[in-house]
Design a protein around this motif. Structure first.
Motif, PDB file in Angstrom:
ATOM      1  N   ALA A 317      13.884  30.987  27.369  1.00  9.23           N
ATOM      2  CA  ALA A 317      14.871  31.646  26.505  1.00  9.23           C
ATOM      3  C   ALA A 317      14.902  30.987  25.130  1.00  9.23           C
ATOM      4  O   ALA A 317      14.996  31.669  24.099  1.00  9.23           O
ATOM      5  CB  ALA A 317      16.251  31.594  27.156  1.00  9.23           C
ATOM      6  N   ALA A 318      14.819  29.651  25.112  1.00 11.28           N
ATOM      7  CA  ALA A 318      14.826  28.944  23.836  1.00 11.28           C
ATOM      8  C   ALA A 318      13.594  29.281  23.016  1.00 11.28           C
ATOM      9  O   ALA A 318      13.678  29.478  21.796  1.00 11.28           O
ATOM     10  CB  ALA A 318      14.916  27.445  24.075  1.00 11.28           C
ATOM     11  N   ASN A 319      12.444  29.357  23.678  1.00 10.99           N
ATOM     12  CA  ASN A 319      11.206  29.693  22.958  1.00 10.99           C
ATOM     13  C   ASN A 319      11.254  31.110  22.409  1.00 10.99           C
ATOM     14  O   ASN A 319      10.762  31.376  21.308  1.00 10.99           O
ATOM     15  CB  ASN A 319      10.003  29.511  23.882  1.00 10.99           C
ATOM     16  CG  ASN A 319       9.661  28.045  24.085  1.00 10.99           C
ATOM     17  OD1 ASN A 319       9.550  27.282  23.133  1.00 10.99           O
ATOM     18  ND2 ASN A 319       9.503  27.626  25.335  1.00 10.99           N
ATOM     19  N   MET A 320      11.845  32.038  23.166  1.00 13.35           N
ATOM     20  CA  MET A 320      11.955  33.416  22.680  1.00 13.35           C
ATOM     21  C   MET A 320      12.885  33.483  21.460  1.00 13.35           C
ATOM     22  O   MET A 320      12.575  34.133  20.463  1.00 13.35           O
ATOM     23  CB  MET A 320      12.484  34.313  23.795  1.00 13.35           C
ATOM     24  CG  MET A 320      12.575  35.791  23.404  1.00 13.35           C
ATOM     25  SD  MET A 320      13.164  36.819  24.753  1.00 13.35           S
ATOM     26  CE  MET A 320      14.848  36.225  24.879  1.00 13.35           C
ATOM     27  N   LEU A 321      14.036  32.789  21.549  1.00 10.12           N
ATOM     28  CA  LEU A 321      14.950  32.763  20.410  1.00 10.12           C
ATOM     29  C   LEU A 321      14.326  32.055  19.210  1.00 10.12           C
ATOM     30  O   LEU A 321      14.594  32.415  18.057  1.00 10.12           O
ATOM     31  CB  LEU A 321      16.253  32.063  20.795  1.00 10.12           C
ATOM     32  CG  LEU A 321      17.201  32.848  21.699  1.00 10.12           C
ATOM     33  CD1 LEU A 321      18.390  31.987  22.091  1.00 10.12           C
ATOM     34  CD2 LEU A 321      17.687  34.114  21.005  1.00 10.12           C
ATOM     35  N   LEU A 322      13.493  31.069  19.485  1.00  9.23           N
ATOM     36  CA  LEU A 322      12.830  30.361  18.392  1.00  9.23           C
ATOM     37  C   LEU A 322      11.897  31.302  17.633  1.00  9.23           C
ATOM     38  O   LEU A 322      11.847  31.284  16.397  1.00  9.23           O
ATOM     39  CB  LEU A 322      12.054  29.165  18.939  1.00  9.23           C
ATOM     40  CG  LEU A 322      11.433  28.234  17.893  1.00  9.23           C
ATOM     41  CD1 LEU A 322      12.519  27.606  17.030  1.00  9.23           C
ATOM     42  CD2 LEU A 322      10.594  27.161  18.570  1.00  9.23           C
ATOM     43  N   ARG A 323      11.157  32.151  18.371  1.00  8.30           N
ATOM     44  CA  ARG A 323      10.281  33.130  17.711  1.00  8.30           C
ATOM     45  C   ARG A 323      11.110  34.140  16.908  1.00  8.30           C
ATOM     46  O   ARG A 323      10.741  34.502  15.784  1.00  8.30           O
ATOM     47  CB  ARG A 323       9.425  33.854  18.753  1.00  8.30           C
ATOM     48  CG  ARG A 323       8.302  33.003  19.333  1.00  8.30           C
ATOM     49  CD  ARG A 323       7.320  33.848  20.120  1.00  8.30           C
ATOM     50  NE  ARG A 323       7.949  34.430  21.298  1.00  8.30           N
ATOM     51  CZ  ARG A 323       8.012  33.833  22.487  1.00  8.30           C
ATOM     52  NH1 ARG A 323       7.488  32.622  22.659  1.00  8.30           N
ATOM     53  NH2 ARG A 323       8.586  34.435  23.516  1.00  8.30           N
ATOM     54  N   GLU A 324      12.233  34.580  17.494  1.00  4.51           N
ATOM     55  CA  GLU A 324      13.109  35.512  16.779  1.00  4.51           C
ATOM     56  C   GLU A 324      13.669  34.863  15.517  1.00  4.51           C
ATOM     57  O   GLU A 324      13.774  35.498  14.461  1.00  4.51           O
ATOM     58  CB  GLU A 324      14.248  35.945  17.697  1.00  4.51           C
ATOM     59  CG  GLU A 324      15.170  36.986  17.081  1.00  4.51           C
ATOM     60  CD  GLU A 324      16.262  37.428  18.044  1.00  4.51           C
ATOM     61  OE1 GLU A 324      17.231  38.061  17.580  1.00  4.51           O
ATOM     62  OE2 GLU A 324      16.147  37.131  19.247  1.00  4.51           O
ATOM     63  N   MET A 325      14.029  33.572  15.650  1.00  4.72           N
ATOM     64  CA  MET A 325      14.551  32.851  14.491  1.00  4.72           C
ATOM     65  C   MET A 325      13.496  32.731  13.396  1.00  4.72           C
ATOM     66  O   MET A 325      13.779  32.902  12.201  1.00  4.72           O
ATOM     67  CB  MET A 325      15.026  31.475  14.921  1.00  4.72           C
ATOM     68  CG  MET A 325      15.597  30.625  13.792  1.00  4.72           C
ATOM     69  SD  MET A 325      15.354  28.877  14.079  1.00  4.72           S
ATOM     70  CE  MET A 325      13.586  28.746  13.877  1.00  4.72           C
ATOM     71  N   GLN A 326      12.267  32.448  13.795  1.00  3.02           N
ATOM     72  CA  GLN A 326      11.195  32.314  12.809  1.00  3.02           C
ATOM     73  C   GLN A 326      10.937  33.634  12.099  1.00  3.02           C
ATOM     74  O   GLN A 326      10.685  33.661  10.888  1.00  3.02           O
ATOM     75  CB  GLN A 326       9.927  31.808  13.502  1.00  3.02           C
ATOM     76  CG  GLN A 326      10.025  30.354  13.952  1.00  3.02           C
ATOM     77  CD  GLN A 326       8.853  29.927  14.813  1.00  3.02           C
ATOM     78  OE1 GLN A 326       8.131  30.776  15.364  1.00  3.02           O
ATOM     79  NE2 GLN A 326       8.670  28.622  14.957  1.00  3.02           N
ATOM     80  N   GLN A 327      11.008  34.747  12.848  1.00  2.00           N
ATOM     81  CA  GLN A 327      10.857  36.061  12.219  1.00  2.00           C
ATOM     82  C   GLN A 327      11.999  36.318  11.231  1.00  2.00           C
ATOM     83  O   GLN A 327      11.785  36.840  10.129  1.00  2.00           O
ATOM     84  CB  GLN A 327      10.825  37.153  13.285  1.00  2.00           C
ATOM     85  CG  GLN A 327       9.587  37.121  14.161  1.00  2.00           C
ATOM     86  CD  GLN A 327       9.659  38.123  15.294  1.00  2.00           C
ATOM     87  OE1 GLN A 327      10.674  38.795  15.478  1.00  2.00           O
ATOM     88  NE2 GLN A 327       8.590  38.224  16.082  1.00  2.00           N
ATOM     89  N   GLY A 328      13.220  35.948  11.649  1.00  2.00           N
ATOM     90  CA  GLY A 328      14.354  36.104  10.749  1.00  2.00           C
ATOM     91  C   GLY A 328      14.214  35.251   9.504  1.00  2.00           C
ATOM     92  O   GLY A 328      14.554  35.686   8.394  1.00  2.00           O
TER      93      GLY A 328
END
Length: 726
Positions: A317-328
């Motif tokens: 979950a953290a890795n998925m949110l990290l990718r979303e954060m990087q896109q943001g």
């Protein structure tokens, strides 16, 4: 090498960079391995060890033991050596801070993170214990926490070389709080459980910020360590798992048989408790990270996710949110770039740098093609470009027209330019120049208009004077009167010129007849050639642009000043009639002499020759002596303008008011003669004030078409002089 307390340039193959720290046993330098470019920590022992061969041998042996410990939670020893009688140890260079510094800073760390540090310490101790190495000096100062959260144990056995504790003053005091009871009892052999006790003390201090056993002095502290039971965590903490109390009490047991048998068991219980806390903490971190991403607070989200990955690097979950954060973050970065290009484009548009503004907009659209602000700004820039092109074109046309003297065209063009950009300094300056030129042209037109009016007034007066002299048979004086106005004749209307020319010819005939000289071309003998004035023939073509109006006649270009040609001027009419005050001196148009003239002459003769025949002079019936002449009919094809009346005065006067016959005011004027009054057809009274304040009232009648001229005389002719000369 000299004394180790002085900074050397090189120890062994290592270049000394700086000093990390100094102690009673030696100095720790920061050095560089020149062969592979790796930073290292280089520890050099003081001379106290160099003089004791037995202690030096034990230092070598323990250094060899420590060099064999390759574990992620134990500092790595690269090399052991000696230079100039001083032993040195080359170790891994650690970038972080000691646990002692973390505790002293009272930094708020999550409970799970604190337990994670102790789990790593216990794992490192367990690895050393399995290889028969007991640290015997576990304390916060010998635990370094790296920036990535990894804990490293340092100084294995260095502080306890020899049968007794060989430390200088202050070092015992620095380590006594972490000594196990059996270390203080010289009759017991120290084993790995002493490190477990020391780890328990470090755990208690990390959790509470206080030492479990601390007296007012060394003796009282030793008594507490040996005899007092370990304090409860509840005295220092409010919120913590109950299992943590059990773990702490077991690690600090006085009897080592009641303690954890090994560091691995302590690590296991701590890890199990940490895992439960970690799940709760991870969920909290993940929720905070998701909320931060929703608010587009990506920096805060990143910090929360790093906390999760520090505990569980494989958390999906953290890795998925990290990718979303990087896109943001990437989208936010692009948005910031778009805002920057938008600001640059708006600034360029402000300074009318249209090409540069379009370039900035294009770069922004390449980053964010659907951005509405950029699209609107691009359209605005294109419109501004088109308007600027129209402005430049109109300004150029205005400049050319001004140079050519085409003021109407220049005024129209500059008006078009100012409609596009009314604040442009260049356009405003050109508009001012055009306005000034128009003002000057208007002034010239008015001056020319007044010049023509004065000329007309002068010629009409000359005609009247000449006719009066002819009536009195003063032919020479009549010729002189006409001659005085010869220069003004070319400036008057065709009709008035024709009258002047006809009267001049009549005077010349009468002069020739009286002198017995035959006439030649209508000019009398002895007449100055300057008396003849070239008059434009009636057949000459009229210029349509020049429509100077004199009475009901069109003037031709020969009486229009060159600077005025092409302009439309409307001047007062002049019928060429004789003032009423002078009509009594003119011959009658019929074969019969007007009785009034004879009566006036008789009165004057009676005064001169002492006999008189009295005959009353007829009253003119008005308030002033005014001549009223019917204007000539308009030339064929000429249409009348607005109905009007022209007021002339001799020598001059000021028209003050116009009223109806009933006394109702029509208008207040206060303008000097000659003056043209545009009025509806009808009868009026005009109030005129003379040069010396004389006041007269003129009854006038404005015809239904065209205009009527009236002449007011404030100073009557000297009739006595005229009769005497006759």
């Amino acid at each position: 090498m000299g004394s180790p307390l002085a900074k050397p340039a090189r120890i062994g193959k290592y270049d000394i960079v700086g000093v990390i720290g100094r102690g009673g046993m030696g100095v720790v330098y920061r050095a560089m391995d020149p062969q592979i470019g790796r930073p290292v920590a280089l520890k050099v022992l003081t001379s106290a060890f160099g003089e004791d061969q037995e202690l030096l041998a034990r230092f070598y042996r323990e250094a060899r033991y420590t060099g064999g410990l390759q574990h992620q939670n134990i500092v790595t020893v690269y090399e052991f050596g000696e230079q100039d009688g001083f032993p040195f140890l080359v170790m891994e260079y650690l970038e972080g801070e000691s646990l002692d510094e973390i505790i002293a800073s009272r930094r708020q760390l999550p409970l799970g993170e604190k337990l994670g540090i102790m789990v790593q310490v216990c794992n490192g101790l367990g690895f050393a214990h399995q290889r028969g190495v007991v640290h015997r000096d576990v304390k916060p100062a010998n635990i370094v926490v790296l920036k990535n959260g990894t804990a490293k144990i340092v100084d294995f056995g260095i502080a306890h070389v020899g049968g007794n504790r060989l430390t200088r003053t202050g070092q015992v005091m620095g380590s006594i709080y972490y000594m196990s009871p059996e270390q203080l009892n010289g009759n017991l052999e120290v084993d790995l459980r002493t490190d477990v006790y020391s780890a328990g003390v470090v755990l208690f201090q990390l959790l509470t910020g206080a030492l479990p056993f601390q007296g007012n002095d060394t003796g009282s502290t030793l008594m507490k360590i040996v005899h007092e039971p370990p304090p409860l965590l509840s005295k220092f903490m409010k919120l913590y798992p109950p299992e943590l109390e059990t773990i702490s009490q077991k690690a600090l047991a006085k009897d080592r048989e009641q303690r954890y048998s090994c560091a691995e068991d302590l690590a296991f219980d701590l890890a199990r408790l940490q895992q439960g806390l970690t799940h709760e903490r991870v969920d909290d971190y993940l929720q905070k990270a998701a909320d931060a991403i929703e608010r587009k607070e990506f920096t805060s989200a990143r910090e929360q996710l790093l906390q999760v990955l520090r505990v569980d690097s494989q958390n999906s979950a953290a890795n998925m949110l990290l990718r979303e954060m990087q896109q943001g973050l990437e989208q936010q970065r692009r948005h910031q770039q778009v805002k920057q290009t938008l600001a640059q484009a708006e600034e360029a548009l402000t300074y009318k740098h249209y090409d540069s503004a379009l370039e900035h907009v294009q770069r922004g659209l390449e980053l964010e093609a659907t951005n509405a602000e950029l699209q609107d700004l691009r359209a605005a820039i294109q419109r501004a470009q088109e308007e600027n092109a129209r402005y430049e074109d109109a300004l150029h046309r205005a400049e050319l027209a001004l140079k050519k003297g085409s003021l109407d065209e220049a005024r129209k063009a500059i008006g078009e330019a100012l409609e596009v950009d009314a604040e442009n300094p260049q356009g405003r300056k050109l508009a001012a120049s055009i306005a000034k030129e128009i003002e000057e042209r208007t002034r010239q037109q008015k001056a020319a208009q007044m010049q023509v009016v004065r000329a007309t007034n002068s010629v009409e007066k000359a005609l009247a004077d000449a006719r009066m002299h002819l009536f009195l048979d003063q032919k020479q004086e009549a010729q002189e009167a006409l001659q005085k106005a010869s220069r003004e004749v070319p400036q008057v209307s065709r009709d008035l010129r024709s009258q002047w020319e006809a009267l001049r010819e009549e005077v010349e005939r009468k002069l020739g007849a009286s002198q017995g000289v035959p006439q030649d071309s209508g000019r009398g003998p002895g007449e100055d050639s300057t008396a003849s004035v070239n008059v434009t023939p009636d057949s000459q073509a009229r210029t349509p642009q020049a429509t100077l109006l004199f009475g009901n006649q069109h003037a031709t270009d020969d009486i229009i000043p060159p600077e005025m040609r092409g302009s439309n001027l409307h001047l007062p009419e002049h019928s060429g009639g004789i003032p009423e005050d002078l009509k009594e001196f003119l011959p009658s148009r019929s074969t019969w002499v007007r009785p009034g003239i004879w009566i006036a002459a008789a009165v004057l003769v009676l005064v001169v020759v002492s006999y008189i025949v009295f005959w009353p002079k007829p009253n003119s019936g008005g308030n002033s002596h005014v001549q009223q002449n019917n204007p000539r009919a308009l030339d064929s094809g000429t249409t009348a303008e607005a109905t009007y009346a022209v007021i002339n005065a001799e020598p001059w006067g000021t028209v003050t008011d116009v009223v109806t016959l009933k006394g109702d005011r029509v208008k207040t004027v206060n303008d000097q003669t000659p003056l043209r009054l545009e009025l509806p057809a009808g009868q009026y009274r005009v109030k005129v004030e003379g040069p010396k304040g004389e006041k007269k009232v003129v009854d006038i009648e404005v015809p239904a078409q065209g205009g009527q001229s009236y002449f007011v005389v404030f100073h009557r002719p000297d009739v006595g002089r005229l009769i005497t000369r006759q």
